[in-house]
Write a protein that holds these residues in place. Structure first.
Motif, PDB file in Angstrom:
ATOM      1  N   MET A 149       0.818  -1.217   0.000  1.00 10.19           N
ATOM      2  CA  MET A 149       0.000   0.000   0.000  1.00 10.19           C
ATOM      3  C   MET A 149       0.852   1.268   0.000  1.00 10.19           C
ATOM      4  O   MET A 149       0.516   2.224  -0.686  1.00 10.19           O
ATOM      5  N   THR A 150       1.934   1.273   0.731  1.00  9.79           N
ATOM      6  CA  THR A 150       2.805   2.453   0.731  1.00  9.79           C
ATOM      7  C   THR A 150       3.404   2.666  -0.646  1.00  9.79           C
ATOM      8  O   THR A 150       3.416   3.789  -1.171  1.00  9.79           O
ATOM      9  N   ARG A 151       3.890   1.587  -1.252  1.00  9.51           N
ATOM     10  CA  ARG A 151       4.460   1.702  -2.611  1.00  9.51           C
ATOM     11  C   ARG A 151       3.397   2.159  -3.607  1.00  9.51           C
ATOM     12  O   ARG A 151       3.674   2.965  -4.505  1.00  9.51           O
ATOM     13  N   ALA A 152       2.162   1.685  -3.448  1.00 12.28           N
ATOM     14  CA  ALA A 152       1.081   2.070  -4.362  1.00 12.28           C
ATOM     15  C   ALA A 152       0.764   3.558  -4.234  1.00 12.28           C
ATOM     16  O   ALA A 152       0.606   4.263  -5.243  1.00 12.28           O
ATOM     17  N   ILE A 153       0.681   4.062  -3.009  1.00 15.08           N
ATOM     18  CA  ILE A 153       0.397   5.483  -2.799  1.00 15.08           C
ATOM     19  C   ILE A 153       1.537   6.332  -3.340  1.00 15.08           C
ATOM     20  O   ILE A 153       1.315   7.383  -3.960  1.00 15.08           O
ATOM     21  N   LEU A 154       2.778   5.887  -3.153  1.00  9.48           N
ATOM     22  CA  LEU A 154       3.919   6.627  -3.704  1.00  9.48           C
ATOM     23  C   LEU A 154       3.870   6.648  -5.230  1.00  9.48           C
ATOM     24  O   LEU A 154       4.171   7.675  -5.848  1.00  9.48           O
ATOM     25  N   CYS A 155       3.497   5.533  -5.845  1.00 14.84           N
ATOM     26  CA  CYS A 155       3.336   5.510  -7.306  1.00 14.84           C
ATOM     27  C   CYS A 155       2.259   6.494  -7.740  1.00 14.84           C
ATOM     28  O   CYS A 155       2.427   7.222  -8.724  1.00 14.84           O
ATOM     29  N   LEU A 156       1.170   6.540  -7.006  1.00 11.22           N
ATOM     30  CA  LEU A 156       0.079   7.451  -7.337  1.00 11.22           C
ATOM     31  C   LEU A 156       0.522   8.904  -7.209  1.00 11.22           C
ATOM     32  O   LEU A 156       0.198   9.734  -8.061  1.00 11.22           O
TER      33      LEU A 156
END
Length: 109
Positions: A48-55
């Protein structure tokens, strides 16, 4: 009004302390995810952290490839913690739907 603000600050502080405690536990155990370490399977919140950073970087494809439930989960947690009485029923329905989606993702991945 001040009593309500103090209540939310206390809740936010507790959430922060739980997060720091979890981080310290993973650090001292040498693991990146305690759930993955215990059940030998990725939990629904992995990435989830990596996904939010990608976003935040504008990488939509990266967001969906890492964990597509990150943003709805983040919005859900915020809404649950800071909900007003007017929309409490809507937030409860949202939380149930989100929990079902997370459970389905956990079972089928």
């Amino acid at each position: 009004m001040k009593k309500n603000i103090k209540k939310w600050l206390l809740i936010d502080l507790i959430v922060l302390l739980v997060g720091v405690g979890y981080y310290l536990a993973t650090y001292f155990l040498g693991q990146t995810c305690l759930i993955k370490w215990m059940i030998k399977k990725e939990c629904p919140t992995c990435g989830m952290t990596r996904a939010i950073l990608c976003l935040l970087k504008g990488d939509i494809r990266g967001y969906f490839s890492v964990n597509y439930l990150a943003l709805p989960t983040l919005v859900g947690f915020y809404a649950i913690l800071h909900v007003s009485e007017r929309i409490k029923k809507f937030v409860n329905i949202y939380a149930v739907i989100l929990a079902v989606c997370i459970l389905i993702k956990f079972i089928f991945t």
